[in-house]
Scaffold this active site. Structure first.
Site, PDB file in Angstrom:
ATOM      1  N   ALA A  77      -4.928 -26.107 -22.709  1.00 49.59           N
ATOM      2  CA  ALA A  77      -4.828 -24.659 -22.940  1.00 49.59           C
ATOM      3  C   ALA A  77      -3.501 -24.300 -23.598  1.00 49.59           C
ATOM      4  O   ALA A  77      -2.816 -23.355 -23.193  1.00 49.59           O
ATOM      5  CB  ALA A  77      -5.000 -23.911 -21.624  1.00 49.59           C
ATOM      6  N   HIS A  78      -3.120 -25.088 -24.605  1.00 54.21           N
ATOM      7  CA  HIS A  78      -1.925 -24.808 -25.404  1.00 54.21           C
ATOM      8  C   HIS A  78      -2.362 -24.649 -26.855  1.00 54.21           C
ATOM      9  O   HIS A  78      -3.359 -25.241 -27.277  1.00 54.21           O
ATOM     10  CB  HIS A  78      -0.921 -25.964 -25.310  1.00 54.21           C
ATOM     11  CG  HIS A  78      -0.298 -26.132 -23.964  1.00 54.21           C
ATOM     12  ND1 HIS A  78       1.037 -25.904 -23.721  1.00 54.21           N
ATOM     13  CD2 HIS A  78      -0.821 -26.527 -22.772  1.00 54.21           C
ATOM     14  CE1 HIS A  78       1.312 -26.143 -22.448  1.00 54.21           C
ATOM     15  NE2 HIS A  78       0.189 -26.522 -21.853  1.00 54.21           N
ATOM     16  N   GLY A 112      -5.678 -23.936 -16.807  1.00 51.79           N
ATOM     17  CA  GLY A 112      -4.975 -23.734 -15.543  1.00 51.79           C
ATOM     18  C   GLY A 112      -5.958 -23.456 -14.427  1.00 51.79           C
ATOM     19  O   GLY A 112      -7.162 -23.727 -14.533  1.00 51.79           O
ATOM     20  N   ARG A 157      -9.159 -52.076 -21.825  1.00 48.22           N
ATOM     21  CA  ARG A 157      -8.218 -52.848 -22.647  1.00 48.22           C
ATOM     22  C   ARG A 157      -6.955 -52.070 -23.000  1.00 48.22           C
ATOM     23  O   ARG A 157      -6.012 -52.640 -23.522  1.00 48.22           O
ATOM     24  CB  ARG A 157      -8.909 -53.333 -23.929  1.00 48.22           C
ATOM     25  CG  ARG A 157     -10.051 -54.308 -23.679  1.00 48.22           C
ATOM     26  CD  ARG A 157     -10.544 -54.966 -24.966  1.00 48.22           C
ATOM     27  NE  ARG A 157     -11.698 -55.810 -24.684  1.00 48.22           N
ATOM     28  CZ  ARG A 157     -12.958 -55.404 -24.778  1.00 48.22           C
ATOM     29  NH1 ARG A 157     -13.230 -54.149 -25.127  1.00 48.22           N
ATOM     30  NH2 ARG A 157     -13.962 -56.237 -24.516  1.00 48.22           N
ATOM     31  N   GLY A 191     -10.348 -28.266  -6.507  1.00 56.59           N
ATOM     32  CA  GLY A 191     -11.788 -28.424  -6.447  1.00 56.59           C
ATOM     33  C   GLY A 191     -12.454 -28.295  -7.799  1.00 56.59           C
ATOM     34  O   GLY A 191     -13.672 -28.425  -7.893  1.00 56.59           O
ATOM     35  N   ILE A 201     -10.639 -26.176 -19.532  1.00 59.23           N
ATOM     36  CA  ILE A 201     -10.041 -25.525 -18.375  1.00 59.23           C
ATOM     37  C   ILE A 201      -8.643 -25.058 -18.733  1.00 59.23           C
ATOM     38  O   ILE A 201      -7.861 -25.767 -19.363  1.00 59.23           O
ATOM     39  CB  ILE A 201     -10.004 -26.481 -17.170  1.00 59.23           C
ATOM     40  CG1 ILE A 201     -11.431 -26.872 -16.758  1.00 59.23           C
ATOM     41  CG2 ILE A 201      -9.293 -25.848 -15.984  1.00 59.23           C
ATOM     42  CD1 ILE A 201     -11.494 -27.924 -15.668  1.00 59.23           C
ATOM     43  N   ASP A 204      -1.021 -25.154 -10.836  1.00 63.91           N
ATOM     44  CA  ASP A 204      -1.198 -24.864 -12.267  1.00 63.91           C
ATOM     45  C   ASP A 204      -1.797 -23.469 -12.410  1.00 63.91           C
ATOM     46  O   ASP A 204      -2.581 -23.197 -13.333  1.00 63.91           O
ATOM     47  CB  ASP A 204      -2.076 -25.920 -12.945  1.00 63.91           C
ATOM     48  CG  ASP A 204      -1.929 -25.936 -14.466  1.00 63.91           C
ATOM     49  OD1 ASP A 204      -0.993 -25.291 -14.973  1.00 63.91           O
ATOM     50  OD2 ASP A 204      -2.756 -26.571 -15.142  1.00 63.91           O
TER      51      ASP A 204
END
Length: 379
Positions: free
Chosen positions: A132-133, A302, A219, A241, A300, A266
């Protein structure tokens, strides 16, 4: 003020029954059994150290990016009423001059005691793991900008999250660590080797492990394994959650040990508010069913959680017996985050700040004491 309760967890031991003696905003003593004098009987409750949230963007409709004392105070008040007695304000990626404005404004609130520090989550992050940046504002850590930011927040910046694969990251880590700032690895596409180099250079925190981070591959272990296996690193988990399955929480706690996990919220502006439209930095956010997402996407943005919520999640999903689960959650919600950021000891020990949370039988907040003053007074 002498307080007595059925259960007291100091962060160092479990006292049942227990008591806490508070004077002049500090813990004078704690003990088990009957209190050593007339006490306020809190009854069938559990008293734990005040929560320490080292990664929070706002709440009560307010954003820390506003760098406005009234907005900051509104968000802080909400979180304090949910048990957060120590709060680090997190900023998202911003343009250079805007970042300096935000840091300067929040630094004043740190010096006044409203906040306990600043966390810069960006702008030195990976566009491919932007979360969310705003990716267009992400950039390499230029030494001149780093010095300007440090000057704007002199003594108030506690932590910086950066992606170690960015050009100039090793030099920036060295500069931040030299200035007494904790460096965290996050929002990153870094390889295992690049993450190891960052840790060796002084990075000691993993920002919301798994989220906005290159996943594990058989790997190419990537940053998750590098952060988990190094005893010098504390890893953040958003146990709301939504961000993590309970099995991941249990696995990380077993793998890293309960002393290397920090619970964070957050939390963003919608915390404590109704569903609707909000902002996180320059981005629009839609909250539906309490879940925040970047508008028009499934990303999402935060959380809308408070620390009492993530504490309850940790206790409920630890897989441990009740007392062991409580002790683990106290470490993760209070003791570990304070230690990871070099904050004052969060345990209830003689001489420490009188910060505590009174929890009822369902672990809901029934009282909050901060610096010896009731924020929420028990009934």
């Amino acid at each position: 003020m002498l307080l007595a309760a059925d259960t007291v967890l100091t962060g160092a031991e479990l006292l049942r029954p227990g008591w806490i003696d508070v004077a002049d905003g500090r813990v004078r003593a704690t003990g088990a059994g009957a209190p050593p004098g007339p006490a306020r009987e809190l009854g069938a409750v559990t008293v734990v150290p005040g929560f320490v949230d080292t990664h929070v963007h706002g709440g009560a409709g307010a954003n820390f990016t506003a760098a406005d004392t009234a907005q900051t105070a509104a968000a802080v008040d909400l979180h304090r009423r949910h048990g957060t007695t120590t709060l680090i304000a997190s900023l998202v990626t911003a343009a250079p001059q805007e970042l300096l404005r935000q840091v300067g404004g929040l630094a004043a609130d740190v010096r006044s005691g409203l906040l306990d520090g600043i966390h810069l989550e960006g702008p030195w992050l990976s566009e491919s793991r932007c979360g969310a940046h705003e990716p267009a504002l992400m950039r390499d850590p230029d030494p001149v900008e780093v010095d300007r930011v440090l000057a704007a927040g002199a003594g108030c910046i506690r932590m910086v999250t950066l992606a170690p694969e960015r050009h100039g990251a090793p030099g920036a880590i060295d500069r931040f660590v030299g200035a007494g700032v904790v460096v965290a690895v996050g929002h990153t596409e870094a390889t295992y080797a690049q993450t190891r180099c960052a840790i060796d250079a002084g990075a000691t925190v993993g920002t919301h492990l798994f989220n906005a981070m290159r996943p594990i591959d058989r790997r190419e272990p990537g940053p998750v394994i590098a952060l988990l296996e190094d005893d010098r690193v504390t890893v953040e988990l958003i146990t709301d959650g939504v961000h993590l399955d309970p099995a991941i929480y249990r696995h990380v706690t077993r793998s890293a040990g309960p002393q290397r996990v920090s619970l964070i919220t957050d939390a963003m502006a919608a915390t404590g508010m109704a569903d609707g439209w909000y902002e996180l930095g320059p981005l629009g956010v839609q909250v539906t069913g309490g879940v925040a997402r970047v508008a028009g996407t499934e990303t999402i943005a935060g959380s809308t959680a408070t620390m009492d919520h993530v504490f309850r999640f940790a206790v409920a999903h630890s897989g441990l017996a009740r007392d062991a689960a409580l002790q683990s959650a106290v470490s993760q919600a209070s003791v570990n985050p304070a230690r990871a950021l070099g904050l004052p000891d969060a345990r209830m020990l003689a001489g420490t700040a009188a910060d505590l949370v009174v929890l009822d039988a369902d672990l809901a907040v029934a009282g909050v004491l901060r610096r010896g003053q009731w924020v929420v007074e028990p009934a």
